[in-house]
Structure formats: structure tokens, C-alpha cells
Design a protein around this motif. Structure first.
Motif, PDB file in Angstrom:
ATOM      1  N   ASP A   1       0.833  -1.210   0.000  1.00 58.80           N
ATOM      2  CA  ASP A   1       0.000   0.000   0.000  1.00 58.80           C
ATOM      3  C   ASP A   1       0.864   1.254   0.000  1.00 58.80           C
ATOM      4  N   ALA A   2       1.931   1.241   0.814  1.00 65.72           N
ATOM      5  CA  ALA A   2       2.829   2.402   0.891  1.00 65.72           C
ATOM      6  C   ALA A   2       3.517   2.633  -0.450  1.00 65.72           C
ATOM      7  N   GLU A   3       3.914   1.538  -1.112  1.00 62.46           N
ATOM      8  CA  GLU A   3       4.585   1.654  -2.422  1.00 62.46           C
ATOM      9  C   GLU A   3       3.612   2.207  -3.469  1.00 62.46           C
TER      10      GLU A   3
ATOM     11  N   VAL B   1       1.471   6.745  -6.773  1.00 58.57           N
ATOM     12  CA  VAL B   1       0.359   7.656  -7.077  1.00 58.57           C
ATOM     13  C   VAL B   1       0.774   9.102  -6.789  1.00 58.57           C
ATOM     14  N   ARG B   2       1.442   9.349  -5.653  1.00 57.55           N
ATOM     15  CA  ARG B   2       1.897  10.704  -5.316  1.00 57.55           C
ATOM     16  C   ARG B   2       2.882  11.232  -6.345  1.00 57.55           C
ATOM     17  N   SER B   3       3.814  10.360  -6.788  1.00 54.69           N
ATOM     18  CA  SER B   3       4.808  10.825  -7.781  1.00 54.69           C
ATOM     19  C   SER B   3       4.133  11.141  -9.115  1.00 54.69           C
ATOM     20  N   LYS B   4       3.107  10.338  -9.500  1.00 57.42           N
ATOM     21  CA  LYS B   4       2.390  10.617 -10.752  1.00 57.42           C
ATOM     22  C   LYS B   4       1.620  11.930 -10.649  1.00 57.42           C
ATOM     23  N   ILE B   5       0.985  12.146  -9.483  1.00 57.73           N
ATOM     24  CA  ILE B   5       0.247  13.409  -9.282  1.00 57.73           C
ATOM     25  C   ILE B   5       1.210  14.588  -9.351  1.00 57.73           C
TER      26      ILE B   5
ATOM     27  N   LYS C   1       4.151  14.694 -10.839  1.00 57.40           N
ATOM     28  CA  LYS C   1       4.653  14.824 -12.215  1.00 57.40           C
ATOM     29  C   LYS C   1       3.609  15.518 -13.087  1.00 57.40           C
ATOM     30  N   GLY C   2       2.327  15.098 -12.936  1.00 57.67           N
ATOM     31  CA  GLY C   2       1.250  15.719 -13.695  1.00 57.67           C
ATOM     32  C   GLY C   2       1.119  17.194 -13.362  1.00 57.67           C
ATOM     33  N   LYS C   3       1.294  17.554 -12.103  1.00 56.35           N
ATOM     34  CA  LYS C   3       1.213  18.939 -11.659  1.00 56.35           C
ATOM     35  C   LYS C   3       2.344  19.758 -12.265  1.00 56.35           C
ATOM     36  N   ARG C   4       3.571  19.171 -12.280  1.00 56.10           N
ATOM     37  CA  ARG C   4       4.712  19.864 -12.865  1.00 56.10           C
ATOM     38  C   ARG C   4       4.508  20.096 -14.378  1.00 56.10           C
ATOM     39  N   LEU C   5       3.970  19.073 -15.040  1.00 51.24           N
ATOM     40  CA  LEU C   5       3.721  19.198 -16.507  1.00 51.24           C
ATOM     41  C   LEU C   5       2.685  20.286 -16.783  1.00 51.24           C
ATOM     42  N   ARG C   6       1.647  20.358 -15.957  1.00 51.19           N
ATOM     43  CA  ARG C   6       0.632  21.388 -16.143  1.00 51.19           C
ATOM     44  C   ARG C   6       1.202  22.769 -15.898  1.00 51.19           C
ATOM     45  N   GLU C   7       2.048  22.868 -14.850  1.00 48.39           N
ATOM     46  CA  GLU C   7       2.657  24.170 -14.550  1.00 48.39           C
ATOM     47  C   GLU C   7       3.622  24.596 -15.664  1.00 48.39           C
TER      48      GLU C   7
END
Length: 201
Positions: A179-181, A186-190, A192-198
């Protein structure tokens, strides 16, 4: 029950413990079976000693009917001075072994007693030896029963408590780590997606 840490080092520790328990359990179970086999042999030996006592009593009754004559003094013809006991180590259980019996035969005049007193003295000596063996069988059975009880408790501890508990701990740790992994991915994808949008804004 102590709380188990939900970490990789704790998982490794639990796996090692499980391997130890699973390796130790068969040898404990084998020990229990061996002690139970020895106990069964002891019961057979005890029954054989009881049979010999019965046969000896019957033989004395048939061959020495003159014992009913109360006028002849026959008390204390033979008595036990002491017993020499050794010890046998059976799978960690110390059992007594009869090494010898010190019998004292009272002196009696060959002319003052009937000829059959010699036969009676031999029979009394044999009976005292058999009774000592019977008492020893009883003692050995008590010790073997205690040994079986203790080993059975240990087998049950490993089989019904430690191994299932350790397996449950391993399962819980694995689920937590998984679950932790997944949460980290999921956190890293979120992120990464946030960085791409910015970056595109």
C-alpha cells in the motif's frame, strides 16, 4: 502481544523467525512421537511385570499350601536393605533404572525350619525384585507422561500460535508495504502531472 513494526527490516525478521519455527516444529513433533513410543514400551513392560507377579503368586499358592500353617515362624525371612538406581537419558528426560536390589535373607536353622522354606525364600526374593521393578515402571511412566505433556505443549505453541501469528504478521507487513509503495507511485504521478501542467501554463 507486542506490536510488529511495519517495515522491510521487520518483514525480514519475521521471515527468519518463520523459517526457524518451521524447521524446529518437525523435530519437536518427532521427539513427542519417540517419547510416546517409549511410553508405550514402558506400559508393556509394566504389564509384563504385573503378569510375572501374578504367575509367582499362583505358583507359590499351588506349590506351598503349607504356608497356611500359622505355627511356623516365617516373618522377615527376606527384606530389602536398599536399591541401586541408575539414570537413563531418553531424549532429555532423565529416567531411573534399577541396577540392583540389596536383599537381606534372615538366617534360619536348616533343621529348625521345614525344607520348603528355601523355596519360599527364593520366591520372596523374586517377589521383592518384581515389586521394585513395578514401582520403577510407575515412576518412569509418571516422568514420561510429564515429558509428553511438555513436548505436546511446545508443539502446540509452534503449530497453533507462533507459526500462524508470524504468517499473519508477514501478511500484514506485506500489505502495508505494498500500500505504501502504491501510494508513493500515485503521489509521484500526481506531482509529475502537476509539474507538466505548470510547465505548459
Amino acid at each position: 502481544m507486542s506490536r510488529v513494526s511495519l517495515s522491510k527490516s521487520s518483514l525480514a525478521k519475521q521471515n527468519r523467525a518463520l523459517q526457524t519455527y518451521e524447521r524446529y516444529l518437525p523435530s519437536l513433533d518427532l521427539k513427542r512421537k519417540q517419547i510416546m513410543t517409549e511410553r508405550a514400551k514402558e506400559v508393556v513392560a509394566q504389564e509384563e511385570t504385573r503378569r510375572k507377579i501374578t504367575v509367582l503368586r499362583t505358583r507359590v499358592t499351588e506349590n506351598l499350601p503349607m504356608l497356611a500353617n500359622r505355627e511356623i515362624e516365617l516373618s522377615n525371612l527376606v527384606h530389602v536393605r536398599g536399591a541401586r538406581l541408575g539414570e537413563e537419558n531418553l531424549l532429555g528426560t532423565r529416567l531411573p533404572v534399577l541396577e540392583g536390589l540389596d536383599l537381606v535373607k534372615r538366617d534360619y536353622g536348616f533343621l529348625s525350619k521345614p525344607h520348603w522354606v528355601d523355596v519360599l525364600v527364593d520366591a520372596l526374593s523374586e517377589m521383592l525384585t518384581l515389586q521394585a521393578q513395578l514401582a520403577l515402571h510407575d515412576r518412569r511412566l509418571v516422568l514420561l507422561d510429564e515429558a509428553v505433556r511438555k513436548v505436546t505443549q511446545r508443539v502446540n505453541l509452534f503449530d497453533k500460535v507462533l507459526i500462524p501469528r508470524t504468517r499473519e504478521n508477514i501478511k500484514r507487513i506485506r500489505v502495508h508495504l505494498s500500500d505504501a509503495e502504491r501510494a508513493a507511485i500515485v503521489r509521484s504521478k500526481i506531482a509529475k502531472g502537476k509539474r507538466l501542467r505548470e510547465a505548459s501554463a
